[in-house]
Design an enzyme around this catalytic site. Sequence first.
Site, PDB file in Angstrom:
ATOM      1  N   HIS A  17       0.868  -1.184   0.000  1.00 37.32           N
ATOM      2  CA  HIS A  17       0.000   0.000   0.000  1.00 37.32           C
ATOM      3  C   HIS A  17       0.904   1.233   0.000  1.00 37.32           C
ATOM      4  O   HIS A  17       2.128   1.122  -0.041  1.00 37.32           O
ATOM      5  CB  HIS A  17      -0.985  -0.031   1.177  1.00 37.32           C
ATOM      6  N   HIS A  20       4.057   1.587   2.268  1.00 39.20           N
ATOM      7  CA  HIS A  20       5.300   0.982   1.781  1.00 39.20           C
ATOM      8  C   HIS A  20       5.905   1.839   0.666  1.00 39.20           C
ATOM      9  O   HIS A  20       7.114   1.997   0.567  1.00 39.20           O
ATOM     10  CB  HIS A  20       5.036  -0.435   1.267  1.00 39.20           C
ATOM     11  N   CYS A 128       2.650  -8.431  14.709  1.00 38.50           N
ATOM     12  CA  CYS A 128       3.917  -7.702  14.908  1.00 38.50           C
ATOM     13  C   CYS A 128       5.122  -8.593  14.650  1.00 38.50           C
ATOM     14  O   CYS A 128       6.229  -8.093  14.514  1.00 38.50           O
ATOM     15  CB  CYS A 128       4.042  -7.192  16.343  1.00 38.50           C
ATOM     16  N   CYS A 142      -3.117  -6.844  21.672  1.00 41.14           N
ATOM     17  CA  CYS A 142      -2.047  -6.058  21.056  1.00 41.14           C
ATOM     18  C   CYS A 142      -2.686  -4.764  20.553  1.00 41.14           C
ATOM     19  O   CYS A 142      -3.633  -4.815  19.768  1.00 41.14           O
ATOM     20  CB  CYS A 142      -1.426  -6.811  19.890  1.00 41.14           C
TER      21      CYS A 142
HETATM   22  N1  MSP Z   1       9.198  -7.046   7.341  1.00 42.99           N
HETATM   23  C1  MSP Z   1       9.407  -6.009   8.292  1.00 42.99           C
HETATM   24  C2  MSP Z   1      10.670  -5.245   8.010  1.00 42.99           C
HETATM   25  C3  MSP Z   1      11.920  -6.049   7.992  1.00 42.99           C
HETATM   26  S1  MSP Z   1      13.309  -5.078   7.595  1.00 42.99           S
HETATM   27  C4  MSP Z   1      14.606  -6.028   7.931  1.00 42.99           C
HETATM   28  C5  MSP Z   1       8.233  -5.047   8.256  1.00 42.99           C
HETATM   29  N2  MSP Z   1       7.510  -5.047   7.137  1.00 42.99           N
HETATM   30  S2  MSP Z   1       6.212  -4.117   6.870  1.00 42.99           S
HETATM   31  O1  MSP Z   1       5.643  -4.606   5.635  1.00 42.99           O
HETATM   32  O2  MSP Z   1       5.361  -4.087   7.995  1.00 42.99           O
HETATM   33  O3  MSP Z   1       6.780  -2.682   6.569  1.00 42.99           O
HETATM   34  C6  MSP Z   1       6.948  -1.723   7.582  1.00 42.99           C
HETATM   35  C7  MSP Z   1       7.454  -0.465   6.939  1.00 42.99           C
HETATM   36  O4  MSP Z   1       6.550  -0.015   5.908  1.00 42.99           O
HETATM   37  C8  MSP Z   1       7.569   0.752   7.854  1.00 42.99           C
HETATM   38  O5  MSP Z   1       8.723   0.737   8.636  1.00 42.99           O
HETATM   39  C9  MSP Z   1       7.563   1.851   6.835  1.00 42.99           C
HETATM   40  O6  MSP Z   1       8.802   1.887   6.197  1.00 42.99           O
HETATM   41  C10 MSP Z   1       6.497   1.395   5.852  1.00 42.99           C
HETATM   42  N3  MSP Z   1       5.158   1.830   6.233  1.00 42.99           N
HETATM   43  C11 MSP Z   1       4.077   1.027   6.361  1.00 42.99           C
HETATM   44  N4  MSP Z   1       2.983   1.796   6.645  1.00 42.99           N
HETATM   45  C12 MSP Z   1       3.326   3.089   6.721  1.00 42.99           C
HETATM   46  C13 MSP Z   1       2.636   4.274   7.020  1.00 42.99           C
HETATM   47  N5  MSP Z   1       1.328   4.307   7.227  1.00 42.99           N
HETATM   48  N6  MSP Z   1       3.370   5.411   7.117  1.00 42.99           N
HETATM   49  C14 MSP Z   1       4.723   5.417   6.914  1.00 42.99           C
HETATM   50  N7  MSP Z   1       5.376   4.306   6.618  1.00 42.99           N
HETATM   51  C15 MSP Z   1       4.727   3.137   6.453  1.00 42.99           C
HETATM   52  O7  MSP Z   1       8.026  -4.324   9.207  1.00 42.99           O
END
Ligand code: MSP
Length: 526
Positions: A17, A20, A128, A142
């Site tokens: 989304h 990311h 998480c 959570c």
């Molecule tokens: N798989 C782990 C990361 C492992 S890195 C060694 C993870 N993945 S995740 O799909 O949940 O991605 C999290 C990341 O997505 C956040 O740290 C950020 O970079 C981005 N974001 C996801 N939603 C977001 C927002 N609503 N706002 C800003 N960044 C966002 O965690």
Amino acid sequence: MHYFITTPIYYANDAPHIGHAYTTIAADVLARYHRRVGDDVFFLTGTDEHGAKIAEAARQAGMDPQTFTDRIAEEYRAAWGRLEISHDGFIRTTSPRHKDAVGVFLQRLYDAGDVYRGRYEGFYCVGCERFLTEDELVSGLCPLHNRPPVPYAEDNYFFRLSRYQDALIRGLTNPADPNHYEVDPPARRNEVLGKLNVGLSDISISRATLTWGIPLPFDPGQTTYVWVDALINYVSAIGYVDDPATFQRYWPANLHLMAKDILWFHAIVWPAMLLSAGLALPRRIYAHGFFTIGGQKMSKTLGNIILPAELVERFGADASRYLLLSEFPFGTDGDVSLESMTARYNADLANDVGNLLNRTVAMVNRYCQGAVPEPGPAAPKDDDRKDDDRKDDDRKDEDLRGSAQQAVAEMHRALGALEFHAATAAIRGLATRANKYVDETAPWVLARSDRARLGTVLHNLVETERILSELAWPFLPSASEEMASQLGVPLGVAGDWSGGALAWGQLPVRTRVAASPRPLFPKLLT
Ligand code: MSP
């Protein structure tokens, strides 16, 4: 200079989304910027494909996890393609090179005496992918995923995180320390230091019952904890095990980029793992803010998820990139909405940047048959203009040239400080200034009264826009190329950013603009 920049590897449990996309676009802007200043860049992104969360999503989709993650990884690649993301590497944690690297890395922790067997009891949140402490729970749930964590009791392997507390504090606080690393912005750094000062507990790094993961090299009966597996992507992707030359060239990373949700893993767990494995620490870790949509957290349950494809369809790839990074300062939380993005699109891109190009190309065609005039010779003393008029013209020209140079300086400053909204403001500011120059010099009057002055004005305008197209390129790659092509001066015609590209006065002689302007950013109805 080598420049290695990373995004998190995103969970392959669902399509990407715009959350990311936000991090990935920011990283792409920096990667493009560093390439233009002449650095040897490696820009890495990818997908995190093991663990309970992915296994569960695959089960729900009625697929085996490998087929499922194959599909999601493709969706990520496609989304990044649509957004003109220029990554050099896309790592999947199910790839053989990554699995091999995890084995080698963990064996090093084991050989360093940092791994021991013990019993873990606690509560695990699959959303998480981590253990929660009791005081993190809200009414037993959570708070992020609104569901109860799973009670958990297993014999696991532990990593001696506690052993690295002092080394990490020294590394973070003392720039002269051989293991110095930076965490930004300052509020986040203080948070990390606070946690370090309280003390670190050892962490469980394996699972006894989860099969969807990488077996431990020293006990194949257990799989690697997904976060430990995932962090190792930053070295596996550049050849930690299978390509030592590339690894030497790019490690340590210059910047790990992410949002604040996963800072703990990056700023504490990962550096400790690296110290234990005898590797250098990343130079900088930057945790940006979260954005909300129309004031609410973006979530499936609320149904307010925006997909990158929807943005691209509405605004185009370039404008989507620009708009997402302009809405609020990078380090803080903020809100984005389609309404405010549409308003900004019309104001900054359709009106300021787009209109500037349009009127310039039209005027050069109308008044000069498409040929950009050479800079006018200094006006002869005995021309029929008054001295005051001449001074006034010089002042306007000086001011425009000064604004271009200021925008260049601001771009370097803002991108060095990861202030993307300030960098986009510099782009817009220069376009606004150039539009004002058109209004105050009134070329349509000069066309009748003063051809020499008209030539200088049009030349200055095209030169300003040449610099603007260079400056905007990291944010608006295709639009900048289109802008440069309509101006008749390909990007890079005056070298890269460390050479002449951003200096005033580089417009090649006999430049010809396009025969007719094509709208860069068609205006959108609100
Ligand atoms: N798989 C782990 C990361 C492992 S890195 C060694 C993870 N993945 S995740 O799909 O949940 O991605 C999290 C990341 O997505 C956040 O740290 C950020 O970079 C981005 N974001 C996801 N939603 C977001 C927002 N609503 N706002 C800003 N960044 C966002 O965690």
